[in-house]
Design an enzyme around this catalytic site. Structure first.
Site, PDB file in Angstrom:
ATOM      1  N   CYS A 134      20.767  16.817  55.465  1.00  0.00           N
ATOM      2  CA  CYS A 134      19.373  16.542  55.822  1.00  0.00           C
ATOM      3  C   CYS A 134      19.330  16.095  57.285  1.00  0.00           C
ATOM      4  O   CYS A 134      19.725  16.838  58.161  1.00  0.00           O
ATOM      5  CB  CYS A 134      18.747  15.520  54.888  1.00  0.00           C
ATOM      6  SG  CYS A 134      18.752  16.017  53.148  1.00  0.00           S
ATOM      7  N   ASP A 189      12.281  24.795  52.043  1.00  0.00           N
ATOM      8  CA  ASP A 189      12.422  23.646  52.918  1.00  0.00           C
ATOM      9  C   ASP A 189      11.314  23.630  53.968  1.00  0.00           C
ATOM     10  O   ASP A 189      11.424  24.277  55.003  1.00  0.00           O
ATOM     11  CB  ASP A 189      13.783  23.676  53.612  1.00  0.00           C
ATOM     12  CG  ASP A 189      14.122  22.358  54.281  1.00  0.00           C
ATOM     13  OD1 ASP A 189      13.208  21.528  54.452  1.00  0.00           O
ATOM     14  OD2 ASP A 189      15.294  22.163  54.629  1.00  0.00           O
ATOM     15  N   HIS A 221      15.291  21.508  49.798  1.00  0.00           N
ATOM     16  CA  HIS A 221      15.790  20.520  50.752  1.00  0.00           C
ATOM     17  C   HIS A 221      16.415  19.353  49.984  1.00  0.00           C
ATOM     18  O   HIS A 221      15.789  18.760  49.115  1.00  0.00           O
ATOM     19  CB  HIS A 221      14.627  20.007  51.611  1.00  0.00           C
ATOM     20  CG  HIS A 221      15.036  19.009  52.636  1.00  0.00           C
ATOM     21  ND1 HIS A 221      15.607  19.360  53.837  1.00  0.00           N
ATOM     22  CD2 HIS A 221      14.970  17.655  52.637  1.00  0.00           C
ATOM     23  CE1 HIS A 221      15.868  18.276  54.530  1.00  0.00           C
ATOM     24  NE2 HIS A 221      15.496  17.225  53.826  1.00  0.00           N
TER      25      HIS A 221
END
Length: 251
Positions: A134, A189, A221
């Site tokens: 991330c 995402d 995500h």
């Protein structure tokens, strides 16, 4: 997989002391180093388990609490299963801390992390590898760009905001990077839409960076994070295969 030993360590930085988690093969022999950058939820049991798995494959793994300026981990108290959909206050608490971590601070801190690894008897001589999740994918790019002589490989998984209009967008580091890169994007995402993926790859190609970028079908995500609703077991295992393959080529 080999037996693993782990400990909490403190890393002096220009701005204080960063607490961190260190995992390595239990035989105590020096091994190639991997600097693992957290996601926004921070240093917690799941990330320690990821570091242990990587150490079991034969690496010395350091996971710093990159939010150390706001306190030792856990900087934000979180439940065992992290679901912002069920508790929107999670992001209300994390957001300001994340926003305060500027690229300049990341690069300054990365110097301290890499120096600490270079001085550790548990780390083999030579360059290191990075992996980030991330927000950690951005940190990996900023670190690889700031330390081309120290970073041989860098990976990022379900990274967001990799190619924006910001003057310090991570993709602009491509011109400074000598490491080989692997990025595994989530195909669901909002923080990394197709146009950003294309811009990111174009920047790497134009700079001559050795890289592989793949989109993981059906993965959201955060797909590697087993303590969140985004976890995708198949994509997570694909990430492990890709990461270990990159490390084997590197070391």
């Amino acid at each position: 997989m080999t037996d693993v030993q782990a400990s909490a360590v403190d890393i002096p930085t220009e701005d204080g002391v960063a607490d961190a988690y260190l995992a390595h093969p239990a035989d105590g022999r020096p091994r190639p180093a991997v600097l693992l950058y957290q996601d926004a939820y921070g240093l917690r049991p799941h990330l320690r388990a990821m570091a242990d798995r990587l150490a079991g494959a034969g690496y010395t793994v350091l996971v710093p609490n990159v939010f150390y300026r706001h306190g030792r981990a856990p900087v934000v108290e979180l439940p065992e299963f992290i679901d912002p959909g069920a508790d929107p206050t999670i992001w209300e608490r994390i957001g300001p801390i994340l926003a305060a971590l500027t690229p300049d601070l990341v690069k300054r801190d990365s110097d301290a992390y890499l120096r600490w690894l270079a001085d550790s008897p548990l780390v083999a001589a030579g360059p290191v590898a990075l992996t980030g999740y991330c927000m950690g994918a951005r940190l990996a790019l900023w670190t690889a760009g700031a330390h081309p002589d120290r970073v041989a490989a860098a990976a990022g998984f379900h990274g967001g905001r990799l190619a924006t209009d910001d003057l310090d967008s991570p993709h602009l580091e491509a011109r400074n990077i000598t490491a080989e890169l692997y990025f595994g994007h989530a195909d669901d995402d909002p923080s990394l839409p197709p146009e950003q993926i294309a811009c990111f790859e174009e920047a790497l190609t134009a700079a001559g960076v050795r890289h592989t970028c793949e989109v993981y079908p059906g993965a959201a995500h955060g797909y590697t994070q087993a303590d969140t609703p985004a976890y995708h077991p198949e994509a997570a295992e694909r990430h492990w295969a890709a990461l270990l393959d990159l490390l084997e080529r590197t070391f």
